[in-house]
Write a protein that holds these residues in place. Structure first.
Motif, PDB file in Angstrom:
ATOM      1  N   UNK A  55       4.107 -19.557  11.445  1.00 12.61           N
ATOM      2  CA  UNK A  55       1.960 -19.529  11.287  1.00 12.61           C
ATOM      3  C   UNK A  55       1.926 -18.417   9.738  1.00 12.61           C
ATOM      4  N   UNK A  56       2.933 -17.394  10.254  1.00 12.78           N
ATOM      5  CA  UNK A  56       2.294 -16.598   9.408  1.00 12.78           C
ATOM      6  C   UNK A  56       2.952 -16.621   7.723  1.00 12.78           C
ATOM      7  N   UNK A  57       3.284 -18.251   7.675  1.00  7.83           N
ATOM      8  CA  UNK A  57       3.549 -17.995   6.408  1.00  7.83           C
ATOM      9  C   UNK A  57       5.149 -17.677   5.941  1.00  7.83           C
TER      10      UNK A  57
ATOM     11  N   UNK B  40      13.607  -4.243  13.691  1.00 11.76           N
ATOM     12  CA  UNK B  40      13.361  -3.990  15.747  1.00 11.76           C
ATOM     13  C   UNK B  40      12.749  -4.668  16.853  1.00 11.76           C
TER      14      UNK B  40
ATOM     15  N   UNK C 234       8.014 -19.724  15.744  1.00 11.59           N
ATOM     16  CA  UNK C 234       6.668 -20.348  15.773  1.00 11.59           C
ATOM     17  C   UNK C 234       5.722 -19.340  14.489  1.00 11.59           C
ATOM     18  N   UNK C 235       6.097 -18.331  15.243  1.00  9.45           N
ATOM     19  CA  UNK C 235       4.993 -16.842  14.499  1.00  9.45           C
ATOM     20  C   UNK C 235       4.958 -17.320  13.335  1.00  9.45           C
TER      21      UNK C 235
ATOM     22  N   UNK D 258       8.205  -9.138   5.847  1.00  8.68           N
ATOM     23  CA  UNK D 258       7.128  -9.721   4.552  1.00  8.68           C
ATOM     24  C   UNK D 258       7.464  -8.986   3.743  1.00  8.68           C
TER      25      UNK D 258
ATOM     26  N   UNK E 200       4.846  -8.414   9.298  1.00  6.91           N
ATOM     27  CA  UNK E 200       4.704  -7.816   7.987  1.00  6.91           C
ATOM     28  C   UNK E 200       5.699  -7.060   7.481  1.00  6.91           C
TER      29      UNK E 200
ATOM     30  N   UNK F  34       3.648 -11.046  16.215  1.00  6.64           N
ATOM     31  CA  UNK F  34       3.531 -11.239  15.001  1.00  6.64           C
ATOM     32  C   UNK F  34       2.587  -8.901  14.231  1.00  6.64           C
ATOM     33  N   UNK F  35       2.978  -8.789  14.659  1.00  7.13           N
ATOM     34  CA  UNK F  35       3.103  -6.856  14.025  1.00  7.13           C
ATOM     35  C   UNK F  35       4.107  -6.467  13.262  1.00  7.13           C
ATOM     36  N   UNK F  36       5.227  -7.354  13.592  1.00  7.21           N
ATOM     37  CA  UNK F  36       6.426  -6.985  13.010  1.00  7.21           C
ATOM     38  C   UNK F  36       6.233  -8.696  11.350  1.00  7.21           C
TER      39      UNK F  36
END
Lengths: 289, 385
Positions: free
Chosen positions: B236-238, B195, B232-233, B211, B208, B204-206
């Motif tokens: 970016x985080x693959x 959420x 986008x992110x 994944x 992880x 980005x905090x989400x």
């Protein structure tokens, strides 16, 4: 778990240094000029939009990063000379209302020119992709933002602590009348500080505009965080703004790990706690007033 | 926008003064300022493009437009709706964008019973469930349509396990519920959900957690700048290399794709509109000629609202109940594909498109992978027939 923690730490630091870029200008402007600059978020947003135009026209992110702050600096000079300066010495409320009005105007102008669609500054090819930092996959661009902002903030810090100009700035912030009496043109120093703050906000705008969307509401979100940082760090304290920015960056990153919906609560609880324990903020100088 | 709102006001006053006139009054209950202004403007553009194509007249009558800014605020929305109905004498309300505004407006529209209401965006199923109002016709979609029908498709074509990510507000929560239910019914497993607060810049905090869920696919509801930041992110985080991104069509729409760029490529979404559909081409070209950009889904919803209005007036005049009769179960020749009003709910029954983002000549674009024909939505206990 360790992985999440490491990722959140990297992220918090990266967020912290970019917030520091924004809060540094805000706190210097307040410290020296007693201006609570609500238009600071708008300058950050202008930086992103102007960066977008330059990146589009010249096809280079690097030129955008170089030129957008200059353009925003010039706009900042215009704002300081033509709208803020006539109001110095009056109740701070005048500046709050004026800069708040400027922020709303800037948003209107941006929607009029660029529309309400979200956009993004293309990040340079060189910095695309991600790398492994220990067990964590992290985007190269974000590491660049972390490194670039850290070096910039570090340089400014040293300059403010060591250089003549920095001493002058700190002195002007501390006792404007004395500096004025010593024959320094304080007006020029004020303009320079405002331009400097505006340019720093614009740099943050370009940096973040390549990994977050550039949209007409971006200035208002960031200004709240920036003010919280300035208050926690101590009004007018550059050093305080840096520490507080890193603290808030980490709180946001760890907060998202624990309870995303409560991040704002954590931030404002932290602010309240700091103000209760130390009413002038971490590095605030109440005794100087 | 200010000028057109002002012109709208004068036209509205003129309309009031001419008692027993033979002009039609269209009342826009839309946001023209703030983050939702893009949607309000697009709906107006679409609506007026259709009226212009008819020579500025509908059923031989001149059309006047009265614009009021809802500011996407419920209280403002209600007072705007009342003002348009009572003072401007609107024959039709067009809008709103926000479902909260739509739910708040409902009582007013029912009390006045003086006009039909073409809901050109607000998609919350509760507008129908709680309201079930004969004057309300949804020319847009409901949130079940943009989520649930994708679930069996994802199960069959993408993965049998999924993580859900969504913006934490009514629309995001509804989308999650509808998708999760349909996905589990199809035999799939929802392994986790992430959420995210509405209006998040930094996703980005989400990443992880997404994944870490270990799922093979993601279903998401994000829109606007959230959608740009998230996509986008995610790239970016693959995460593209580890899981397949799917979502509601608002995640990857005409407004967001240019900013999302290459990060959007290879992602799937479901919407009732696809700008490269054969049937949509004429609409896309005339819109581009006028506004110099690819029309988004909201412009199409505005355009179809005008078509519905024309149909209502042609067959029912300006008597609201006759207009309702004319529209009940009616079909519209929509650029988006087959479209008709559900006779029980006045919700749209329409083609839904599973779209994949591919690299086009002018950057990424949505290509139709599969058409889910005239998907029948639930009625949520509403029975108008």
């Amino acid at each position: 778990m360790l992985e999440s923690l490491l990722r959140a730490t990297l992220l918090g630091l990266q967020l912290g240094v970019t917030l520091a870029l924004i809060a540094a200008g805000l706190t210097l402007i307040f410290g020296m000029m007693d201006v609570i600059n609500f238009a600071h978020g708008a300058l950050y947003m202008l930086g992103a939009y102007i960066g977008l135009v330059i990146a589009d026209l010249l096809g280079s992110f690097w030129l955008a990063l170089l030129l957008a702050p200059l353009v925003v600096g010039v706009i900042g000079a215009g704002i300081e000379i033509f709208s803020l300066r006539p109001l110095y010495g009056r109740n701070p409320l005048y500046h709050i209302l004026l800069t708040f009005g400027l922020a709303i105007m800037a948003q209107g102008i941006i929607v009029e020119i660029w529309g309400a669609r979200s956009r993004r500054i293309p990040a340079p090819e060189l910095l695309s992709g991600s790398v492994s930092v220990g067990p964590v996959t992290y985007p190269v661009y974000w590491l660049f933002v972390l490194a670039f902002s850290t070096i910039l903030i570090g340089t400014i810090w040293i300059a403010i602590e060591r250089s003549d100009l920095g001493i002058l700035m700190r002195a002007s912030a501390h006792d404007t009348e004395m500096v004025d009496a010593l024959g320094v043109d304080v007006k020029k120093v004020f303009t320079a500080v405002f331009v400097f703050g505006a340019a720093l906000a614009a740099i943050a705008g370009v940096l973040l505009g390549a990994s977050r969307s550039v949209h007409p509401g971006m200035g208002f979100g960031v200004i709240i965080e920036a003010f919280v940082i300035v208050v926690i760090g101590g009004l007018g304290s550059f050093k305080g703004a840096i520490y507080a920015a890193l603290l808030i960056g980490l709180v946001i990153a760890y907060g998202a790990l624990i309870a995303p919906a409560l991040t704002d609560l954590f931030i404002f609880t932290l602010m309240a706690a700091v103000l209760i324990i130390k009413p002038s903020g971490l590095f605030g100088a109440t005794e100087a007033a | 926008m200010q000028t057109s709102a002002l012109l709208g006001t004068t036209a509205g006053i003129a309309g009031c003064l001419g008692e027993g006139d033979d002009t039609l009054t269209v009342g826009y209950v839309l946001p023209f300022t703030g983050v939702y202004s893009l949607l309000g403007d697009s709906i107006v553009n679409g609506f007026e493009m259709y009226v212009d194509e008819q020579g500025g007249e509908i059923d031989g009558q001149e059309v006047e437009f009265v614009s009021r800014d809802t500011e996407a605020d419920t209280d403002t929305g209600v007072s705007v709706a009342r003002e348009l109905l009572v003072e401007a004498g609107a024959d039709v309300l067009v809008g709103p964008v926000s479902s909260a505004v739509a739910i708040a407006m409902m009582q007013t529209v029912e009390n006045e019973s003086s006009a039909i209401w073409l809901n050109a965006n607000a998609g919350d199923y509760r507008v129908v469930q709680d309201g079930c109002l004969p004057y309300h016709f949804r020319t847009s979609f409901n949130d079940w349509q943009t989520s649930a029908p994708l679930a069996p498709w994802v199960y069959e074509n993408v993965a049998d396990n999924i993580v859900l990510t969504y913006a934490d507000y009514a629309f995001g929560q509804n989308s999650r519920d509808f998708f999760a239910e349909a996905f589990e019914e199809a035999g799939g497993e929802v392994v986790d959900e992430v959420t995210v607060p509405l209006g998040t810049d930094d996703f980005s905090p989400y990443m992880g957690d997404i994944e870490g869920s270990g799922a093979d696919a993601v279903y998401s509801f994000f829109a606007g700048s959230d959608a740009v930041n998230y996509i986008t992110q995610f790239h970016e985080f693959g995460l593209d290399e580890e899981m397949v991104q799917t979502g509601s069509g608002f995640l990857l729409d005409e407004d967001s794709l240019p900013a999302q760029g290459n990060a959007a490529v290879g992602k799937y979404s479901l919407l009732h509109y696809a700008s490269n559909h054969e049937r949509t081409q004429e609409f896309v070209e005339s819109y581009r000629e006028e506004h110099d950009e690819t029309p988004n889904v909201y412009a199409c919803q505005g355009y179809d609202s005008a078509q519905a209005f024309e149909l209502a007036v042609t067959e029912g005049g300006t008597d609201p109940d006759a207009m309702v009769e004319a529209l009940r179960g009616a079909e519209i020749d929509s650029p988006r594909g087959d479209f008709s009003f559900h006779p029980e709910t006045n919700d749209p029954v329409q083609d839904m498109y599973v779209r994949e983002v591919v690299e086009g000549e002018d950057g990424p674009e949505n290509e139709i992978v599969e058409t889910l024909e005239t998907v029948e939505p639930p009625t949520w206990g509403c029975s108008l027939d």
